[in-house]
Design a protein around this motif. Structure first.
Motif, PDB file in Angstrom:
ATOM      1  N   VAL A  77      21.345   6.728  55.054  1.00  0.00           N
ATOM      2  CA  VAL A  77      22.560   7.541  54.915  1.00  0.00           C
ATOM      3  C   VAL A  77      23.479   6.912  53.862  1.00  0.00           C
ATOM      4  O   VAL A  77      23.852   5.742  53.973  1.00  0.00           O
ATOM      5  CB  VAL A  77      23.306   7.622  56.266  1.00  0.00           C
ATOM      6  CG1 VAL A  77      24.589   8.443  56.121  1.00  0.00           C
ATOM      7  CG2 VAL A  77      22.404   8.224  57.335  1.00  0.00           C
ATOM      8  N   MET A  78      23.835   7.705  52.850  1.00  0.00           N
ATOM      9  CA  MET A  78      24.802   7.235  51.850  1.00  0.00           C
ATOM     10  C   MET A  78      26.070   8.063  51.979  1.00  0.00           C
ATOM     11  O   MET A  78      26.022   9.300  52.023  1.00  0.00           O
ATOM     12  CB  MET A  78      24.220   7.351  50.440  1.00  0.00           C
ATOM     13  CG  MET A  78      25.135   6.800  49.358  1.00  0.00           C
ATOM     14  SD  MET A  78      24.241   6.563  47.795  1.00  0.00           S
ATOM     15  CE  MET A  78      25.559   5.945  46.744  1.00  0.00           C
TER      16      MET A  78
ATOM     17  N   PRO B  15      18.952   7.551  49.069  1.00  0.00           N
ATOM     18  CA  PRO B  15      19.228   7.877  50.478  1.00  0.00           C
ATOM     19  C   PRO B  15      18.493   9.150  50.891  1.00  0.00           C
ATOM     20  O   PRO B  15      18.119   9.963  50.037  1.00  0.00           O
ATOM     21  CB  PRO B  15      20.739   8.106  50.483  1.00  0.00           C
ATOM     22  CG  PRO B  15      21.039   8.586  49.098  1.00  0.00           C
ATOM     23  CD  PRO B  15      20.084   7.869  48.187  1.00  0.00           C
ATOM     24  N   LYS B  16      18.318   9.307  52.201  1.00  0.00           N
ATOM     25  CA  LYS B  16      17.685  10.529  52.733  1.00  0.00           C
ATOM     26  C   LYS B  16      18.737  11.599  52.996  1.00  0.00           C
ATOM     27  O   LYS B  16      18.445  12.787  53.025  1.00  0.00           O
ATOM     28  CB  LYS B  16      16.969  10.225  54.049  1.00  0.00           C
ATOM     29  CG  LYS B  16      15.868   9.187  53.923  1.00  0.00           C
ATOM     30  CD  LYS B  16      14.585   9.875  53.474  1.00  0.00           C
ATOM     31  CE  LYS B  16      13.360   9.015  53.651  1.00  0.00           C
ATOM     32  NZ  LYS B  16      13.327   7.867  52.742  1.00  0.00           N
ATOM     33  N   ILE B  17      19.972  11.130  53.278  1.00  0.00           N
ATOM     34  CA  ILE B  17      21.072  12.045  53.614  1.00  0.00           C
ATOM     35  C   ILE B  17      22.335  11.580  52.901  1.00  0.00           C
ATOM     36  O   ILE B  17      22.587  10.371  52.814  1.00  0.00           O
ATOM     37  CB  ILE B  17      21.318  12.025  55.153  1.00  0.00           C
ATOM     38  CG1 ILE B  17      20.259  12.869  55.857  1.00  0.00           C
ATOM     39  CG2 ILE B  17      22.714  12.499  55.515  1.00  0.00           C
ATOM     40  CD1 ILE B  17      20.433  12.903  57.362  1.00  0.00           C
ATOM     41  N   LEU B  18      23.106  12.532  52.398  1.00  0.00           N
ATOM     42  CA  LEU B  18      24.409  12.200  51.814  1.00  0.00           C
ATOM     43  C   LEU B  18      25.512  12.736  52.717  1.00  0.00           C
ATOM     44  O   LEU B  18      25.429  13.879  53.172  1.00  0.00           O
ATOM     45  CB  LEU B  18      24.557  12.844  50.436  1.00  0.00           C
ATOM     46  CG  LEU B  18      23.746  12.234  49.288  1.00  0.00           C
ATOM     47  CD1 LEU B  18      23.838  13.131  48.052  1.00  0.00           C
ATOM     48  CD2 LEU B  18      24.234  10.826  48.966  1.00  0.00           C
ATOM     49  N   VAL B  19      26.511  11.923  52.960  1.00  0.00           N
ATOM     50  CA  VAL B  19      27.703  12.394  53.667  1.00  0.00           C
ATOM     51  C   VAL B  19      28.843  12.385  52.651  1.00  0.00           C
ATOM     52  O   VAL B  19      29.189  11.327  52.101  1.00  0.00           O
ATOM     53  CB  VAL B  19      28.038  11.487  54.872  1.00  0.00           C
ATOM     54  CG1 VAL B  19      29.310  11.971  55.560  1.00  0.00           C
ATOM     55  CG2 VAL B  19      26.871  11.461  55.858  1.00  0.00           C
TER      56      VAL B  19
ATOM     57  N   PRO C  90      15.965  18.075  46.106  1.00  0.00           N
ATOM     58  CA  PRO C  90      17.374  17.820  46.449  1.00  0.00           C
ATOM     59  C   PRO C  90      17.517  16.957  47.705  1.00  0.00           C
ATOM     60  O   PRO C  90      16.583  16.865  48.511  1.00  0.00           O
ATOM     61  CB  PRO C  90      17.941  19.211  46.706  1.00  0.00           C
ATOM     62  CG  PRO C  90      16.873  20.188  46.440  1.00  0.00           C
ATOM     63  CD  PRO C  90      15.592  19.484  46.219  1.00  0.00           C
ATOM     64  N   ILE C  91      18.687  16.388  47.865  1.00  0.00           N
ATOM     65  CA  ILE C  91      18.987  15.582  49.065  1.00  0.00           C
ATOM     66  C   ILE C  91      19.925  16.403  49.944  1.00  0.00           C
ATOM     67  O   ILE C  91      20.927  16.952  49.444  1.00  0.00           O
ATOM     68  CB  ILE C  91      19.678  14.257  48.673  1.00  0.00           C
ATOM     69  CG1 ILE C  91      18.817  13.466  47.680  1.00  0.00           C
ATOM     70  CG2 ILE C  91      19.993  13.415  49.903  1.00  0.00           C
ATOM     71  CD1 ILE C  91      19.481  12.193  47.171  1.00  0.00           C
ATOM     72  N   PRO C  92      19.645  16.496  51.266  1.00  0.00           N
ATOM     73  CA  PRO C  92      20.585  17.206  52.144  1.00  0.00           C
ATOM     74  C   PRO C  92      21.928  16.489  52.192  1.00  0.00           C
ATOM     75  O   PRO C  92      21.977  15.267  52.360  1.00  0.00           O
ATOM     76  CB  PRO C  92      19.904  17.181  53.521  1.00  0.00           C
ATOM     77  CG  PRO C  92      18.743  16.264  53.412  1.00  0.00           C
ATOM     78  CD  PRO C  92      18.472  15.978  51.973  1.00  0.00           C
ATOM     79  N   ALA C  93      22.982  17.265  52.014  1.00  0.00           N
ATOM     80  CA  ALA C  93      24.326  16.672  51.934  1.00  0.00           C
ATOM     81  C   ALA C  93      25.267  17.386  52.894  1.00  0.00           C
ATOM     82  O   ALA C  93      25.346  18.613  52.898  1.00  0.00           O
ATOM     83  CB  ALA C  93      24.857  16.799  50.504  1.00  0.00           C
ATOM     84  N   MET C  94      25.969  16.616  53.703  1.00  0.00           N
ATOM     85  CA  MET C  94      26.928  17.188  54.661  1.00  0.00           C
ATOM     86  C   MET C  94      28.351  16.791  54.271  1.00  0.00           C
ATOM     87  O   MET C  94      28.714  15.613  54.338  1.00  0.00           O
ATOM     88  CB  MET C  94      26.625  16.648  56.069  1.00  0.00           C
ATOM     89  CG  MET C  94      27.652  17.047  57.116  1.00  0.00           C
ATOM     90  SD  MET C  94      27.718  18.828  57.426  1.00  0.00           S
ATOM     91  CE  MET C  94      26.341  19.025  58.546  1.00  0.00           C
ATOM     92  N   PRO C  95      29.177  17.764  53.850  1.00  0.00           N
ATOM     93  CA  PRO C  95      30.599  17.459  53.622  1.00  0.00           C
ATOM     94  C   PRO C  95      31.341  17.342  54.959  1.00  0.00           C
ATOM     95  O   PRO C  95      31.101  18.138  55.869  1.00  0.00           O
ATOM     96  CB  PRO C  95      31.109  18.676  52.838  1.00  0.00           C
ATOM     97  CG  PRO C  95      29.873  19.415  52.389  1.00  0.00           C
ATOM     98  CD  PRO C  95      28.828  19.127  53.426  1.00  0.00           C
TER      99      PRO C  95
END
Ligand code: URA
Length: 298
Positions: free
Chosen positions: A139-140, A216-220, A259-264
């Protein structure tokens, strides 16, 4: 001395103008012409020469050498390639892109940023704030820009908002050893103002390469500035938060890939002002935990 020119009034005026922190013992004349090349370079200002113990201490959690240890650039701008002598933001962003692409690991990227002279924020910042945490984490987390505490310590999210971010991560079993944390801008905007679009454009190639190298696998994406800059959208955080977006890998120094899944999510500084919005924030955090468990847990 005019009555309005008392030291107290002059100090109040500076604070109003955004100069809310003393970053050196002596003032720096930024309008002075650069020294001729055959003369010895001017001595570093005390602020530049004095080591910042917090910034030079090794950061065991982060795997590259702590780039925070690299103080912001010299107080004396180099003669030829200062931002004002370059023609446009695009030209500077292109040179940022080329420098970032040439970095083959995170330490080299931090070094390239520390030497980059295209962003004037480096002149007013005390430290470069590159990253904290575990660069191998799945997680980044990407925030907006360093504030006063981050600027002083050379580490992201160490002030009040950072403490809330740590507690938010804790609720889903994450901490700085299981996440990697950086910002859209690596230097503090004076007075904690919002980053300008030009500053974002100029610094973005470094962050894109940062993400590419950290894999990273996921971006926050913490807050609207981060989400808008990385997703290339203009909607506000209230609309963007709570659902997954695709962060497109740009292929700055390597091939573009999936793409990398990203959660705002809401910025913790916003939640400190609007605690009523915490319920939504926890919901988003739980969704992040669910996705990690479903897709990425070993
Ligand atoms: N806010 C951010 O967005 N980043 C930091 O590092 C600190 C506060």
């Amino acid at each position: 001395m005019e009555p309005s020119e008392t030291p107290l009034n002059m100090l109040a005026w500076q604070i109003e103008a955004g100069a809310d922190e003393a970053i050196g013992e002596a003032p720096i004349n930024r309008y002075r012409s650069p020294a001729p090349v055959d003369l010895p370079a001017p001595p570093p200002s005390p602020a530049a020469a004095a080591p910042n113990p917090a910034a030079t201490a090794p950061n065991p959690a982060a795997s590259p050498p702590n780039p925070a240890a690299t103080p912001a650039q010299s107080s004396f701008p180099p003669p030829s390639s200062s931002p004002s002598s370059l023609t446009s933001t695009d030209t500077i962003a292109k040179s940022a892109h080329d420098l970032a692409a040439a970095a083959t690991d995170l330490a080299a990227l931090a070094d390239a940023l520390a030497r980059f002279d295209g962003c004037a924020l480096a002149d007013t910042a005390t430290n470069l704030v590159f990253a904290d945490g575990n660069s191998n984490a799945q997680v980044m987390i990407i925030g907006e820009a360093p504030g006063a505490d981050e600027d002083r310590q050379g580490l992201p999210f160490v002030g009040l908002a950072g403490q809330l971010l740590d507690r938010m991560l804790g609720t889903i079993g994450l901490d700085r050893s299981s996440t990697y944390i950086s910002n859209i801008l690596p230097w503090r905007p004076p007075g904690n103002r919002k980053p300008t679009p030009n500053e974002v454009t100029i610094c973005l190639p470094f962050l894109r390469r940062h993400i590419e190298l950290a894999e990273p696998k996921i971006l926050v994406l913490v807050g609207g500035t981060s989400a808008q800059a990385l997703l290339g959208v203009t909607q506000g955080i209230t609309r963007l938060r709570g659902r997954w977006h695709d962060y497109p890998r740009h292929g700055i120094g390597s091939e573009a890939s999936s793409p990398i899944p990203a959660m705002p999510i809401f910025h913790p500084a916003y939640l400190l002002r609007k605690p009523g919005m915490k319920r939504e924030a926890w919901r988003d955090l739980r969704e992040i935990r669910r996705r990690i468990d479903a897709d990425f847990s070993a």
